[in-house]
Design a protein around this motif. Sequence first.
Motif, PDB file in Angstrom:
ATOM      1  N   VAL A   1       0.856  -1.195   0.000  1.00 35.07           N
ATOM      2  CA  VAL A   1       0.000   0.000   0.000  1.00 35.07           C
ATOM      3  C   VAL A   1       0.889   1.241   0.000  1.00 35.07           C
ATOM      4  CG1 VAL A   1      -1.799   1.252   1.260  1.00 35.07           C
ATOM      5  CG2 VAL A   1      -1.820  -1.256   1.229  1.00 35.07           C
ATOM      6  N   GLU A   2       0.758   2.056  -1.029  1.00 29.23           N
ATOM      7  CA  GLU A   2       1.585   3.263  -1.168  1.00 29.23           C
ATOM      8  C   GLU A   2       0.823   4.488  -0.655  1.00 29.23           C
ATOM      9  OE1 GLU A   2       4.588   3.595  -2.051  1.00 29.23           O
ATOM     10  OE2 GLU A   2       5.116   1.927  -3.356  1.00 29.23           O
ATOM     11  N   THR A   3       1.520   5.345   0.083  1.00 26.71           N
ATOM     12  CA  THR A   3       0.897   6.598   0.515  1.00 26.71           C
ATOM     13  C   THR A   3       1.172   7.677  -0.523  1.00 26.71           C
ATOM     14  OG1 THR A   3       1.120   6.025   2.842  1.00 26.71           O
ATOM     15  CG2 THR A   3       0.799   8.351   2.327  1.00 26.71           C
ATOM     16  N   ILE A   4       0.119   8.369  -0.910  1.00 32.16           N
ATOM     17  CA  ILE A   4       0.228   9.457  -1.882  1.00 32.16           C
ATOM     18  C   ILE A   4      -0.150  10.754  -1.164  1.00 32.16           C
ATOM     19  CG2 ILE A   4      -0.680  10.391  -4.069  1.00 32.16           C
ATOM     20  CD1 ILE A   4       0.443   7.731  -4.689  1.00 32.16           C
ATOM     21  N   PHE A   5       0.673  11.776  -1.305  1.00 31.20           N
ATOM     22  CA  PHE A   5       0.366  13.064  -0.676  1.00 31.20           C
ATOM     23  C   PHE A   5      -0.079  14.071  -1.723  1.00 31.20           C
ATOM     24  CE2 PHE A   5       3.667  11.294   2.176  1.00 31.20           C
ATOM     25  CZ  PHE A   5       2.924  11.276   3.354  1.00 31.20           C
ATOM     26  N   LEU A   6      -1.110  14.809  -1.373  1.00 29.73           N
ATOM     27  CA  LEU A   6      -1.495  15.953  -2.203  1.00 29.73           C
ATOM     28  C   LEU A   6      -1.227  17.212  -1.397  1.00 29.73           C
ATOM     29  CD1 LEU A   6      -4.915  15.109  -3.926  1.00 29.73           C
ATOM     30  CD2 LEU A   6      -2.650  15.286  -4.970  1.00 29.73           C
ATOM     31  N   ALA A   7      -0.551  18.167  -2.027  1.00 26.93           N
ATOM     32  CA  ALA A   7      -0.339  19.450  -1.357  1.00 26.93           C
ATOM     33  C   ALA A   7      -1.674  20.170  -1.268  1.00 26.93           C
ATOM     34  CB  ALA A   7       0.656  20.284  -2.150  1.00 26.93           C
ATOM     35  N   THR A   8      -1.904  20.814  -0.155  1.00 28.80           N
ATOM     36  CA  THR A   8      -3.144  21.577   0.018  1.00 28.80           C
ATOM     37  C   THR A   8      -3.284  22.647  -1.068  1.00 28.80           C
ATOM     38  OG1 THR A   8      -4.369  22.953   1.561  1.00 28.80           O
ATOM     39  CG2 THR A   8      -2.007  23.227   1.575  1.00 28.80           C
ATOM     40  N   SER A   9      -4.505  22.975  -1.396  1.00 23.01           N
ATOM     41  CA  SER A   9      -4.714  24.150  -2.242  1.00 23.01           C
ATOM     42  C   SER A   9      -4.396  25.375  -1.380  1.00 23.01           C
ATOM     43  CB  SER A   9      -6.162  24.209  -2.716  1.00 23.01           C
ATOM     44  OG  SER A   9      -6.425  23.095  -3.547  1.00 23.01           O
ATOM     45  N   PRO A  10      -3.748  26.386  -1.959  1.00 24.08           N
ATOM     46  CA  PRO A  10      -3.236  27.496  -1.138  1.00 24.08           C
ATOM     47  C   PRO A  10      -4.285  28.146  -0.240  1.00 24.08           C
ATOM     48  CG  PRO A  10      -2.600  27.745  -3.445  1.00 24.08           C
ATOM     49  CD  PRO A  10      -3.441  26.523  -3.384  1.00 24.08           C
ATOM     50  N   GLU A  11      -5.526  28.213  -0.718  1.00 23.03           N
ATOM     51  CA  GLU A  11      -6.540  28.899   0.101  1.00 23.03           C
ATOM     52  C   GLU A  11      -6.890  28.137   1.390  1.00 23.03           C
ATOM     53  OE1 GLU A  11      -6.871  27.646  -3.006  1.00 23.03           O
ATOM     54  OE2 GLU A  11      -8.966  27.340  -3.553  1.00 23.03           O
ATOM     55  N   TYR A  12      -6.472  26.846   1.458  1.00 22.59           N
ATOM     56  CA  TYR A  12      -6.803  26.049   2.648  1.00 22.59           C
ATOM     57  C   TYR A  12      -5.587  25.740   3.498  1.00 22.59           C
ATOM     58  CZ  TYR A  12     -10.883  25.400  -0.314  1.00 22.59           C
ATOM     59  OH  TYR A  12     -11.963  25.617  -1.116  1.00 22.59           O
ATOM     60  N   ILE A  13      -4.501  26.438   3.240  1.00 20.55           N
ATOM     61  CA  ILE A  13      -3.238  26.043   3.882  1.00 20.55           C
ATOM     62  C   ILE A  13      -3.299  26.142   5.407  1.00 20.55           C
ATOM     63  CG2 ILE A  13      -2.098  28.312   3.595  1.00 20.55           C
ATOM     64  CD1 ILE A  13       0.446  26.562   2.856  1.00 20.55           C
ATOM     65  N   PHE A  14      -4.054  27.109   5.921  1.00 21.88           N
ATOM     66  CA  PHE A  14      -4.106  27.258   7.384  1.00 21.88           C
ATOM     67  C   PHE A  14      -5.403  26.715   7.970  1.00 21.88           C
ATOM     68  CE2 PHE A  14      -1.114  30.712   6.159  1.00 21.88           C
ATOM     69  CZ  PHE A  14       0.014  30.128   6.722  1.00 21.88           C
ATOM     70  N   LEU A  15      -6.116  25.903   7.188  1.00 21.20           N
ATOM     71  CA  LEU A  15      -7.429  25.426   7.620  1.00 21.20           C
ATOM     72  C   LEU A  15      -7.321  24.049   8.274  1.00 21.20           C
ATOM     73  CD1 LEU A  15     -10.425  25.895   7.695  1.00 21.20           C
ATOM     74  CD2 LEU A  15     -10.571  25.228   5.293  1.00 21.20           C
ATOM     75  N   SER A  16      -7.733  23.975   9.530  1.00 20.59           N
ATOM     76  CA  SER A  16      -7.789  22.678  10.207  1.00 20.59           C
ATOM     77  C   SER A  16      -9.066  22.625  11.026  1.00 20.59           C
ATOM     78  CB  SER A  16      -6.580  22.488  11.127  1.00 20.59           C
ATOM     79  OG  SER A  16      -6.694  23.321  12.251  1.00 20.59           O
ATOM     80  N   SER A  17      -9.586  21.409  11.223  1.00 28.98           N
ATOM     81  CA  SER A  17     -10.818  21.251  12.003  1.00 28.98           C
ATOM     82  C   SER A  17     -10.644  21.807  13.411  1.00 28.98           C
ATOM     83  CB  SER A  17     -11.200  19.766  12.111  1.00 28.98           C
ATOM     84  OG  SER A  17     -11.396  19.210  10.842  1.00 28.98           O
ATOM     85  N   SER A  18      -9.480  21.535  13.999  1.00 32.40           N
ATOM     86  CA  SER A  18      -9.294  21.966  15.396  1.00 32.40           C
ATOM     87  C   SER A  18      -9.310  23.490  15.500  1.00 32.40           C
ATOM     88  CB  SER A  18      -8.010  21.379  15.977  1.00 32.40           C
ATOM     89  OG  SER A  18      -6.946  21.650  15.124  1.00 32.40           O
ATOM     90  N   MET A  19      -8.694  24.154  14.528  1.00 36.00           N
ATOM     91  CA  MET A  19      -8.686  25.622  14.545  1.00 36.00           C
ATOM     92  C   MET A  19     -10.104  26.175  14.361  1.00 36.00           C
ATOM     93  SD  MET A  19      -6.370  27.962  14.860  1.00 36.00           S
ATOM     94  CE  MET A  19      -4.786  27.637  14.114  1.00 36.00           C
ATOM     95  N   VAL A  20     -10.850  25.558  13.437  1.00 39.87           N
ATOM     96  CA  VAL A  20     -12.217  26.025  13.175  1.00 39.87           C
ATOM     97  C   VAL A  20     -13.072  25.863  14.440  1.00 39.87           C
ATOM     98  CG1 VAL A  20     -14.328  25.557  11.860  1.00 39.87           C
ATOM     99  CG2 VAL A  20     -12.128  25.590  10.683  1.00 39.87           C
ATOM    100  N   LYS A  21     -12.928  24.700  15.105  1.00 37.52           N
ATOM    101  CA  LYS A  21     -13.721  24.465  16.323  1.00 37.52           C
ATOM    102  C   LYS A  21     -13.351  25.468  17.419  1.00 37.52           C
ATOM    103  CE  LYS A  21     -12.774  20.020  16.282  1.00 37.52           C
ATOM    104  NZ  LYS A  21     -12.696  18.581  16.597  1.00 37.52           N
ATOM    105  N   GLU A  22     -12.075  25.782  17.498  1.00 34.09           N
ATOM    106  CA  GLU A  22     -11.629  26.717  18.535  1.00 34.09           C
ATOM    107  C   GLU A  22     -12.209  28.114  18.301  1.00 34.09           C
ATOM    108  OE1 GLU A  22      -7.516  26.383  19.420  1.00 34.09           O
ATOM    109  OE2 GLU A  22      -7.502  28.260  20.568  1.00 34.09           O
ATOM    110  N   VAL A  23     -12.107  28.608  17.065  1.00 28.50           N
ATOM    111  CA  VAL A  23     -12.591  29.981  16.833  1.00 28.50           C
ATOM    112  C   VAL A  23     -14.125  30.037  16.876  1.00 28.50           C
ATOM    113  CG1 VAL A  23     -10.524  30.770  15.614  1.00 28.50           C
ATOM    114  CG2 VAL A  23     -12.434  29.907  14.281  1.00 28.50           C
ATOM    115  N   TRP A  24     -14.768  28.934  16.459  1.00 29.35           N
ATOM    116  CA  TRP A  24     -16.235  28.871  16.564  1.00 29.35           C
ATOM    117  C   TRP A  24     -16.643  28.953  18.040  1.00 29.35           C
ATOM    118  CZ3 TRP A  24     -21.151  28.640  14.837  1.00 29.35           C
ATOM    119  CH2 TRP A  24     -22.079  27.916  15.575  1.00 29.35           C
TER     120      TRP A  24
END
Length: 181
Positions: free
Chosen positions: A132-155
Amino acid sequence: MRGRFISPLEIPMPSTVGSTPRIALYPGSFDGLTFGHLDLIKRGCKLFDRLVVGVAANSRKNPWFTAEERMEHIHLCTAGIPNIEIIQIEGLTVKAAVDHGAQFILRGLRAVSDFDFEFQLAIMNHEVMPNVETIFLATSPEYIFLSSSMVKEVWSLGADVSRFIPQPVLEAFERRRAAGA
Ligand code: ADP
């Protein structure tokens, strides 16, 4: 006769010449599905014949939503994508990949901070299941600082997070707040 230049676009993808379909497992917590996750899902569905989104049941991250709720959020936000399947992962990610016929694990990389953990995880998964090979996709630039934990914190602190999470997830956040959680 001189050979004709063949553009990479003319080379048939494996799936179009009747070989094994390319299946990837995209595992994660998805506890607060974001537009960053959805971007990776959409791009993964274009790259692979089938994308299996695996929701980790036993997240160490103290999730806000049950695995069933998180699966429902993904389901609601990916309606119309034909080659997606949503499953729950109970144990080893690589085992779930093999059980679902996936030859690949798809992960996203945001900033350098993701790299160390993801690199270790990919190497360990490869040790456990070399096929099983792991493939990485670089984030699209507009989502670079987007994480669920950050969203939950600011919400939690009262911010408007509608730019970061889709409507069904926003409604789940609101229901959670109304329930006093
Ligand atoms: P986990 O708990 O497994 O890290 P997450 O739900 O936080 O699960 O993330 C699942 C996957 O989605 C990870 O590979 C993560 O790097 C990727 N991901 C999360 N947010 C983004 C984003 N904004 N852009 C690209 N990839 C992302």
